[in-house]
Design a protein around this motif. Structure first.
Motif, mmCIF file in Angstrom:
data_model
loop_
_atom_site.group_PDB
_atom_site.id
_atom_site.type_symbol
_atom_site.label_atom_id
_atom_site.label_comp_id
_atom_site.label_asym_id
_atom_site.label_seq_id
_atom_site.Cartn_x
_atom_site.Cartn_y
_atom_site.Cartn_z
ATOM 1 N N ARG A 160 0.828 -1.207 0.000
ATOM 2 C CA ARG A 160 0.000 0.000 0.000
ATOM 3 C C ARG A 160 0.859 1.253 0.000
ATOM 4 O O ARG A 160 0.367 2.348 -0.313
ATOM 5 C CB ARG A 160 -0.933 -0.001 1.214
ATOM 6 N N TRP A 161 2.141 1.115 0.327
ATOM 7 C CA TRP A 161 3.050 2.265 0.285
ATOM 8 C C TRP A 161 3.230 2.776 -1.132
ATOM 9 O O TRP A 161 3.767 3.880 -1.333
ATOM 10 C CB TRP A 161 4.399 1.877 0.890
ATOM 11 N N VAL A 162 2.793 2.003 -2.115
ATOM 12 C CA VAL A 162 2.918 2.460 -3.502
ATOM 13 C C VAL A 162 2.133 3.749 -3.731
ATOM 14 O O VAL A 162 2.510 4.570 -4.576
ATOM 15 C CB VAL A 162 2.465 1.352 -4.485
ATOM 16 N N TYR A 163 1.059 3.944 -2.962
ATOM 17 C CA TYR A 163 0.278 5.179 -3.112
ATOM 18 C C TYR A 163 1.080 6.385 -2.641
ATOM 19 O O TYR A 163 1.039 7.447 -3.270
ATOM 20 C CB TYR A 163 -1.042 5.066 -2.342
ATOM 21 N N LEU A 164 1.815 6.230 -1.540
ATOM 22 C CA LEU A 164 2.687 7.321 -1.087
ATOM 23 C C LEU A 164 3.785 7.563 -2.108
ATOM 24 O O LEU A 164 4.132 8.718 -2.397
ATOM 25 C CB LEU A 164 3.293 6.974 0.272
ATOM 26 N N ALA A 165 4.319 6.469 -2.670
ATOM 27 C CA ALA A 165 5.349 6.618 -3.704
ATOM 28 C C ALA A 165 4.822 7.417 -4.882
ATOM 29 O O ALA A 165 5.530 8.262 -5.440
ATOM 30 C CB ALA A 165 5.829 5.243 -4.163
ATOM 31 N N ALA A 166 3.581 7.168 -5.273
ATOM 32 C CA ALA A 166 2.986 7.890 -6.394
ATOM 33 C C ALA A 166 2.821 9.373 -6.082
ATOM 34 O O ALA A 166 3.090 10.239 -6.929
ATOM 35 C CB ALA A 166 1.637 7.275 -6.766
ATOM 36 N N VAL A 167 2.396 9.684 -4.867
ATOM 37 C CA VAL A 167 2.234 11.087 -4.461
ATOM 38 C C VAL A 167 3.594 11.792 -4.450
ATOM 39 O O VAL A 167 3.733 12.917 -4.949
ATOM 40 C CB VAL A 167 1.567 11.175 -3.078
ATOM 41 N N LEU A 168 4.590 11.143 -3.880
ATOM 42 C CA LEU A 168 5.928 11.730 -3.844
ATOM 43 C C LEU A 168 6.511 11.882 -5.249
ATOM 44 O O LEU A 168 7.182 12.866 -5.556
ATOM 45 C CB LEU A 168 6.856 10.865 -2.990
#
Length: 215
Positions: A160-168
C-alpha cells in the motif's frame, strides 16, 4: 444441451488470461531503448543529459500510474489486467533506476558531495530519493516467494506504500519543472483520482479479506 454463449467481456478476459507477460516487459522497454538511442545519436537537443534524465523519469511515472490503475479499471467494469500489474510496477522501478543512474553518473559526475548536497538542499530531489527508497522494497518483494515468506496481510500492508510513492513521485516531477503545462497537471490529476478511488473504496468497505493479487 446447447451451452450459453459467452459474453464479449468474458471472451476477451479468456484471451487476456492466456496472454503471456513477457511482451509487456518487451514493449515497456522500447521507450527506454529509443530514448537512449536518441541520446547516443545526439538527437536530444542542447542538453541531452537533462532530457534523457527527464524522459526516463517520466516513463517511470507513467508505468507507476498504469500499475495503480489496474484495480480501479477492473472494479469499474473494464478488463482484468491484474496478471500484468507486477510487470507494470517493475517497469516503473526499472525506469526509476535508469533515471537515478543517469542523474548520478551523467549529470553529477558522480560527485558524492554534490549528490548529497542536492538531496539535502533541493526539495524535488529529496522527494525523488524518498520515492525511490519506497520503490526498492516494493520491487524486491514483487514475487510469489515474498508473499509466502511475509504472509498475504503483511505483503498487502507493505505494498500500500505504492500510493505514497505515487504522491511523492508526482510532487518530485512537478517541482522539477520550471513551468507547468497540461501534461504534468494531467498526471497529477490521475494520481489524485487513483488515490481518491482507493479512499472511497475503503470507506465503502471494499477492503474485506480477499485473495492476494500479485499479477
Amino acid at each position: 444441451m446447447k451451452q450459453p454463449k459467452a459474453s464479449p467481456r468474458r471472451a476477451a478476459q479468456r484471451v487476456i488470461g492466456t496472454f503471456p507477460r513477457w511482451p509487456v516487459y518487451l514493449v515497456g522497454a522500447l521507450p527506454g531503448v529509443w530514448t537512449f538511442w536518441l541520446a547516443v545519436s545526439d538527437q536530444l537537443g542542447a542538453d541531452p543529459v537533462k532530457t534523457l534524465e527527464h524522459m526516463l523519469g517520466l516513463w517511470a511515472l507513467r508505468f507507476l500510474i498504469a500499475s495503480l490503475a489496474v484495480t480501479p479499471l477492473r472494479r469499474l467494469g473494464g478488463p482484468n489486467l491484474v496478471r500484468f500489474r507486477r510487470a507494470l510496477g517493475l517497469l516503473a522501478f526499472f525506469y526509476a533506476c535508469a533515471h537515478l543512474l543517469t542523474w548520478i553518473v551523467l549529470d553529477r559526475g558522480p560527485d558524492l558531495t554534490a549528490i548529497l548536497g542536492d538531496i539535502v538542499k533541493r526539495p524535488y530531489i529529496t522527494l525523488g530519493m524518498a520515492t525511490f527508497a519506497i520503490l526498492v522494497p516494493l520491487a524486491w518483494t514483487s514475487n510469489a516467494r515474498a508473499i509466502k515468506r511475509m504472509g498475504g496481510a503483511a505483503w498487502q500492508r507493505l505494498h500500500r506504500w505504492v500510493y505514497l510513492a505515487a504522491v511523492l513521485a508526482i510532487a518530485h516531477y512537478l517541482l522539477s519543472l520550471k513551468s507547468w503545462t497540461l501534461e504534468p497537471l494531467a498526471y497529477a490529476a490521475a494520481v489524485a483520482a487513483l488515490l481518491l478511488f482507493r479512499v472511497f473504496s475503503s470507506v465503502r468497505g471494499n477492503r474485506s479479506p480477499k485473495p492476494v493479487e500479485t499479477g
